[in-house]
Design an enzyme around this catalytic site. Structure first.
Site, PDB file in Angstrom:
ATOM      1  N   PRO A  20      71.519   2.248  19.553  1.00 30.22           N
ATOM      2  CA  PRO A  20      72.782   2.610  18.895  1.00 30.22           C
ATOM      3  C   PRO A  20      73.106   1.669  17.721  1.00 30.22           C
ATOM      4  O   PRO A  20      73.593   2.114  16.693  1.00 30.22           O
ATOM      5  CB  PRO A  20      73.809   2.501  20.023  1.00 30.22           C
ATOM      6  CG  PRO A  20      73.021   2.785  21.269  1.00 30.22           C
ATOM      7  CD  PRO A  20      71.660   2.200  21.031  1.00 30.22           C
ATOM      8  N   GLY A  21      72.787   0.397  17.856  1.00 33.70           N
ATOM      9  CA  GLY A  21      73.122  -0.557  16.790  1.00 33.70           C
ATOM     10  C   GLY A  21      71.941  -0.958  15.919  1.00 33.70           C
ATOM     11  O   GLY A  21      72.084  -1.812  15.036  1.00 33.70           O
TER      12      GLY A  21
ATOM     13  N   SER B 106      67.265   1.617  11.159  1.00 31.91           N
ATOM     14  CA  SER B 106      66.315   1.183  10.120  1.00 31.91           C
ATOM     15  C   SER B 106      65.885  -0.263  10.332  1.00 31.91           C
ATOM     16  O   SER B 106      64.736  -0.630  10.078  1.00 31.91           O
ATOM     17  CB  SER B 106      66.967   1.318   8.744  1.00 31.91           C
ATOM     18  OG  SER B 106      67.364   2.649   8.523  1.00 31.91           O
TER      19      SER B 106
ATOM     20  N   ILE C 293      65.798   9.383  21.359  1.00 35.83           N
ATOM     21  CA  ILE C 293      64.400   9.301  21.786  1.00 35.83           C
ATOM     22  C   ILE C 293      63.814  10.694  22.057  1.00 35.83           C
ATOM     23  O   ILE C 293      64.214  11.381  23.001  1.00 35.83           O
ATOM     24  CB  ILE C 293      64.250   8.365  23.017  1.00 35.83           C
ATOM     25  CG1 ILE C 293      64.897   6.995  22.713  1.00 35.83           C
ATOM     26  CG2 ILE C 293      62.777   8.223  23.420  1.00 35.83           C
ATOM     27  CD1 ILE C 293      64.442   6.311  21.418  1.00 35.83           C
TER      28      ILE C 293
ATOM     29  N   GLU D 134      52.394   7.912  11.722  1.00 37.38           N
ATOM     30  CA  GLU D 134      53.571   8.738  12.035  1.00 37.38           C
ATOM     31  C   GLU D 134      54.144   9.330  10.737  1.00 37.38           C
ATOM     32  O   GLU D 134      54.512  10.501  10.686  1.00 37.38           O
ATOM     33  CB  GLU D 134      54.612   7.847  12.731  1.00 37.38           C
ATOM     34  CG  GLU D 134      55.766   8.624  13.313  1.00 37.38           C
ATOM     35  CD  GLU D 134      56.766   7.710  14.048  1.00 37.38           C
ATOM     36  OE1 GLU D 134      56.383   6.610  14.497  1.00 37.38           O
ATOM     37  OE2 GLU D 134      57.935   8.126  14.158  1.00 37.38           O
ATOM     38  N   ARG D 135      54.180   8.520   9.694  1.00 38.38           N
ATOM     39  CA  ARG D 135      54.732   8.986   8.408  1.00 38.38           C
ATOM     40  C   ARG D 135      53.819  10.033   7.776  1.00 38.38           C
ATOM     41  O   ARG D 135      54.299  10.997   7.170  1.00 38.38           O
ATOM     42  CB  ARG D 135      54.955   7.791   7.480  1.00 38.38           C
ATOM     43  CG  ARG D 135      56.139   6.977   7.937  1.00 38.38           C
ATOM     44  CD  ARG D 135      56.346   5.673   7.222  1.00 38.38           C
ATOM     45  NE  ARG D 135      57.511   5.006   7.828  1.00 38.38           N
ATOM     46  CZ  ARG D 135      57.807   3.737   7.711  1.00 38.38           C
ATOM     47  NH1 ARG D 135      57.052   2.945   6.971  1.00 38.38           N
ATOM     48  NH2 ARG D 135      58.871   3.241   8.292  1.00 38.38           N
TER      49      ARG D 135
ATOM     50  N   ARG E 214      62.941  42.875  -1.579  1.00 39.11           N
ATOM     51  CA  ARG E 214      64.400  43.030  -1.727  1.00 39.11           C
ATOM     52  C   ARG E 214      64.738  43.601  -3.110  1.00 39.11           C
ATOM     53  O   ARG E 214      64.416  42.989  -4.142  1.00 39.11           O
ATOM     54  CB  ARG E 214      65.068  41.660  -1.548  1.00 39.11           C
ATOM     55  CG  ARG E 214      66.549  41.647  -1.771  1.00 39.11           C
ATOM     56  CD  ARG E 214      67.270  42.381  -0.667  1.00 39.11           C
ATOM     57  NE  ARG E 214      68.724  42.254  -0.818  1.00 39.11           N
ATOM     58  CZ  ARG E 214      69.594  42.958  -0.104  1.00 39.11           C
ATOM     59  NH1 ARG E 214      69.162  43.836   0.802  1.00 39.11           N
ATOM     60  NH2 ARG E 214      70.890  42.800  -0.282  1.00 39.11           N
TER      61      ARG E 214
ATOM     62  N   GLY F 214      69.316  35.084   0.088  1.00 41.38           N
ATOM     63  CA  GLY F 214      70.736  35.423  -0.022  1.00 41.38           C
ATOM     64  C   GLY F 214      71.440  35.285   1.319  1.00 41.38           C
ATOM     65  O   GLY F 214      71.120  34.382   2.104  1.00 41.38           O
ATOM     66  N   GLY F 215      72.358  36.201   1.609  1.00 40.55           N
ATOM     67  CA  GLY F 215      73.146  36.136   2.855  1.00 40.55           C
ATOM     68  C   GLY F 215      72.264  36.191   4.090  1.00 40.55           C
ATOM     69  O   GLY F 215      72.576  35.564   5.114  1.00 40.55           O
TER      70      GLY F 215
HETATM   71  C1  LIG Z   1      65.921  14.053  16.024  1.00 39.11           C
HETATM   72  C2  LIG Z   1      65.563  12.598  15.999  1.00 39.11           C
HETATM   73  C3  LIG Z   1      64.458  12.149  16.703  1.00 39.11           C
HETATM   74  C4  LIG Z   1      64.147  10.788  16.720  1.00 39.11           C
HETATM   75  N1  LIG Z   1      63.106  10.352  17.513  1.00 39.11           N
HETATM   76  C5  LIG Z   1      62.960   9.017  17.701  1.00 39.11           C
HETATM   77  C6  LIG Z   1      62.035   8.527  18.686  1.00 39.11           C
HETATM   78  O1  LIG Z   1      61.317   9.303  19.359  1.00 39.11           O
HETATM   79  N2  LIG Z   1      61.958   7.192  18.897  1.00 39.11           N
HETATM   80  C7  LIG Z   1      62.730   6.302  18.190  1.00 39.11           C
HETATM   81  O2  LIG Z   1      62.618   5.111  18.443  1.00 39.11           O
HETATM   82  N3  LIG Z   1      63.601   6.729  17.248  1.00 39.11           N
HETATM   83  C8  LIG Z   1      63.751   8.063  17.002  1.00 39.11           C
HETATM   84  N4  LIG Z   1      64.654   8.516  16.063  1.00 39.11           N
HETATM   85  C9  LIG Z   1      65.448   7.536  15.329  1.00 39.11           C
HETATM   86  C10 LIG Z   1      65.134   7.458  13.847  1.00 39.11           C
HETATM   87  O3  LIG Z   1      63.919   6.795  13.646  1.00 39.11           O
HETATM   88  C11 LIG Z   1      66.338   6.765  13.184  1.00 39.11           C
HETATM   89  O4  LIG Z   1      67.393   7.708  13.181  1.00 39.11           O
HETATM   90  C12 LIG Z   1      66.042   6.273  11.785  1.00 39.11           C
HETATM   91  O5  LIG Z   1      65.130   5.221  11.804  1.00 39.11           O
HETATM   92  C13 LIG Z   1      67.311   5.807  11.055  1.00 39.11           C
HETATM   93  O6  LIG Z   1      68.052   4.938  11.845  1.00 39.11           O
HETATM   94  P1  LIG Z   1      69.639   5.218  12.041  1.00 39.11           P
HETATM   95  O7  LIG Z   1      69.791   6.633  12.438  1.00 39.11           O
HETATM   96  O8  LIG Z   1      70.191   4.185  12.929  1.00 39.11           O
HETATM   97  O9  LIG Z   1      70.258   5.087  10.601  1.00 39.11           O
HETATM   98  P2  LIG Z   1      70.685   3.721   9.861  1.00 39.11           P
HETATM   99  O10 LIG Z   1      69.566   2.742   9.874  1.00 39.11           O
HETATM  100  O11 LIG Z   1      72.000   3.283  10.368  1.00 39.11           O
HETATM  101  O12 LIG Z   1      70.866   4.245   8.374  1.00 39.11           O
HETATM  102  C14 LIG Z   1      72.033   4.927   7.926  1.00 39.11           C
HETATM  103  C15 LIG Z   1      71.891   5.116   6.405  1.00 39.11           C
HETATM  104  O13 LIG Z   1      71.814   3.835   5.768  1.00 39.11           O
HETATM  105  C16 LIG Z   1      70.634   3.747   4.993  1.00 39.11           C
HETATM  106  N5  LIG Z   1      70.084   2.399   5.035  1.00 39.11           N
HETATM  107  C17 LIG Z   1      69.868   1.600   6.130  1.00 39.11           C
HETATM  108  N6  LIG Z   1      69.300   0.445   5.758  1.00 39.11           N
HETATM  109  C18 LIG Z   1      69.138   0.496   4.427  1.00 39.11           C
HETATM  110  C19 LIG Z   1      68.586  -0.388   3.448  1.00 39.11           C
HETATM  111  N7  LIG Z   1      68.050  -1.556   3.786  1.00 39.11           N
HETATM  112  N8  LIG Z   1      68.589   0.010   2.168  1.00 39.11           N
HETATM  113  C20 LIG Z   1      69.095   1.210   1.802  1.00 39.11           C
HETATM  114  N9  LIG Z   1      69.625   2.105   2.660  1.00 39.11           N
HETATM  115  C21 LIG Z   1      69.638   1.754   3.953  1.00 39.11           C
HETATM  116  C22 LIG Z   1      69.671   4.730   5.657  1.00 39.11           C
HETATM  117  O14 LIG Z   1      68.654   5.129   4.765  1.00 39.11           O
HETATM  118  C23 LIG Z   1      70.604   5.861   6.036  1.00 39.11           C
HETATM  119  O15 LIG Z   1      70.829   6.694   4.931  1.00 39.11           O
HETATM  120  C24 LIG Z   1      64.935   9.872  15.990  1.00 39.11           C
HETATM  121  C25 LIG Z   1      66.029  10.337  15.254  1.00 39.11           C
HETATM  122  C26 LIG Z   1      66.367  11.666  15.270  1.00 39.11           C
HETATM  123  C27 LIG Z   1      67.590  12.115  14.516  1.00 39.11           C
END
Ligand SMILES: Cc1cc2nc3c(=O)[nH]c(=O)nc-3n(C[C@H](O)[C@H](O)[C@H](O)COP(=O)(O)OP(=O)(O)OC[C@H]3O[C@@H](n4cnc5c(N)ncnc54)[C@H](O)[C@@H]3O)c2cc1C
Length: 371
Positions: A120-121, A124, A149, A234-235, A260, A331-332
């Site tokens: 949660p906290g 990135s 997850i 992964e990417r 269409r 469209g719609g």
């Molecule tokens: C459907 C789904 C499946 C997922 N599956 C997994 C999984 O299997 N395992 C797992 O571990 N995680 C998983 N994730 C988590 C995913 O990897 C994170 O959501 C992602 O890394 C972004 O973290 P955050 O959501 O906390 O966003 P944040 O890090 O809080 O970012 C919020 C915004 O701030 C921006 N930001 C943050 N830091 C910077 C910076 N330094 N510079 C500029 N901009 C910044 C981000 O780009 C974003 O726009 C999943 C997420 C989703 C939605």
């Protein structure tokens, strides 16, 4: 051959159920994973002795491309997370005992994996995770939580990132294999989402979860670096899936534009529609070339960190643009749940967020160029 057999399986056994599964918000994962295992589609890059096919990395790229044929991003995400992410972690970092325990049933589809890094906290900023594993004799005791997850609520185990040394920064993170059913490990919540609706995404809680030292995956303190190393593939999977999804949206929009009729002629006859299609096709081809070239560099073990980030950035953003335009061409009808383009857009939207956001990819590229 792999492409043909996968495509035929997906067309016959997965795609026909997509609508029903989307409505239900889940798919029969046990059945589908076992069928994939039976057909030899899981862990194809793994050594034969663990049930794999010893096929190269490119085969898993073919797998990621073909998964788009499921017509349900969530089904592809759930399967992809297990076979292309969880299994390779164990194959690359596991001890022989861990490989026997997780890879053999994993390739049979009898054991499903998940990866728990995000909290949660801490999204990135992976290094700021708070989940902690403290040493207690021959065991570790884990406390903390994970969010978003993929497969979290259905998986048999999670590859969990936890701090083993709070003072050591990046070098203080280790990985653990934590089995479902271990006392104190609970799925606190299944999460409702915009897209990937058939795939389980969960919040996990760890309350004094005791695991033996043998549950550590890879070396102590190497977790952060191992996560970053695995992010590369992964990417690439997210990028290649984005290209394949965008291609499909282009094909659907092109067919629709030819059929269409408005103002007495197919909308494809309006120059503006042709130009939209041309722009979509050009962007897709540019992304495909970038992704294929980067896959080549990766396979040849060239340093391609910047190129991988470019693939993730460009292909994933491109797919949302292309799918947005596809909805516009419909469209719609494009806005209606009974037409697939809306789902393609909803499913693709996550790709600029998961696996490192677009902003983080720009940071990586910028730093590497300016170093
Ligand atoms: C459907 C789904 C499946 C997922 N599956 C997994 C999984 O299997 N395992 C797992 O571990 N995680 C998983 N994730 C988590 C995913 O990897 C994170 O959501 C992602 O890394 C972004 O973290 P955050 O959501 O906390 O966003 P944040 O890090 O809080 O970012 C919020 C915004 O701030 C921006 N930001 C943050 N830091 C910077 C910076 N330094 N510079 C500029 N901009 C910044 C981000 O780009 C974003 O726009 C999943 C997420 C989703 C939605």
């Amino acid at each position: 051959m792999l492409r043909e057999s996968l495509r035929s399986f997906i067309e016959k056994e997965l795609a026909p159920h997509a609508e029903e599964w989307e409505q239900q918000g889940c798919f029969p994962h046990d059945e589908v994973f076992k069928r994939l295992g039976e057909l030899g589609f899981l862990g194809i890059t793994l050594p034969e002795k663990y049930g794999g096919a010893d096929a190269g990395f490119v085969s898993s790229i073919v797998f990621a491309e073909e998964m788009v044929g499921c017509n349900s991003g969530g089904v592809g995400a759930s399967i992809g997370l297990h076979t292309n992410i969880a299994l390779p972690y164990v194959a690359d970092l596991g001890t022989e005992e861990q490989k026997q325990k997780y890879l053999i049933p994993g390739t049979k589809g009898e054991l499903i994996g998940s990866l728990g890094v995000t909290e949660p906290g801490a999204g990135s900023d992976v290094a700021s995770i708070r989940t902690h594993a403290s040493r207690d004799g021959d065991d570790y005791v884990i406390n903390g939580s994970k969010i978003f997850i993929t497969n979290g609520g259905i998986a048999d185990y999670v590859i969990l990132a936890a701090k083993t040394d709070r003072e050591a920064g990046h070098a203080g993170i280790s990985l653990f294999l934590v089995d479902r059913g271990t006392p104190g490990f609970v799925v606190s919540r299944d999460l409702d989402k915009l897209g990937w609706r058939t795939c389980n995404t969960a919040e996990l809680a760890f309350d004094d979860v005791r695991v033996p030292r043998s549950a550590m995956l890879g070396e102590e303190g190497q977790g952060f670096y191992n996560i970053m190393a695995h992010f590369q593939e992964e990417r690439l999977f997210l990028a290649v899936g984005s290209v394949a999804g965008a291609q499909k949206a282009l094909e659907l929009a092109s067919e629709y534009a030819k059929e269409r009729v408005q103002f007495g002629r197919p909308i494809a006859n309006f120059q503006v529609t042709r130009h939209k299609i041309a722009d979509m096709a050009t962007e897709i081809e540019a992304a495909r070339q970038l992704v294929y070239n980067t896959i080549r560099l990766h396979v040849e073990q060239e340093d391609c960190q910047a190129e991988v980030a470019m693939c993730k950035l460009y292909a994933c953003e491109m797919a949302t643009r292309v799918m947005n335009e596809a909805i516009q061409i419909f469209g719609g009808y494009g806005y209606m749940m009974e037409y697939p383009v809306q789902r393609m857009w909803r499913d693709a939207r996550i790709n600029t967020i998961g696996g490192g956001t677009s902003e983080i990819q720009r940071e990586i590229i910028g730093r590497l160029i300016l170093r």
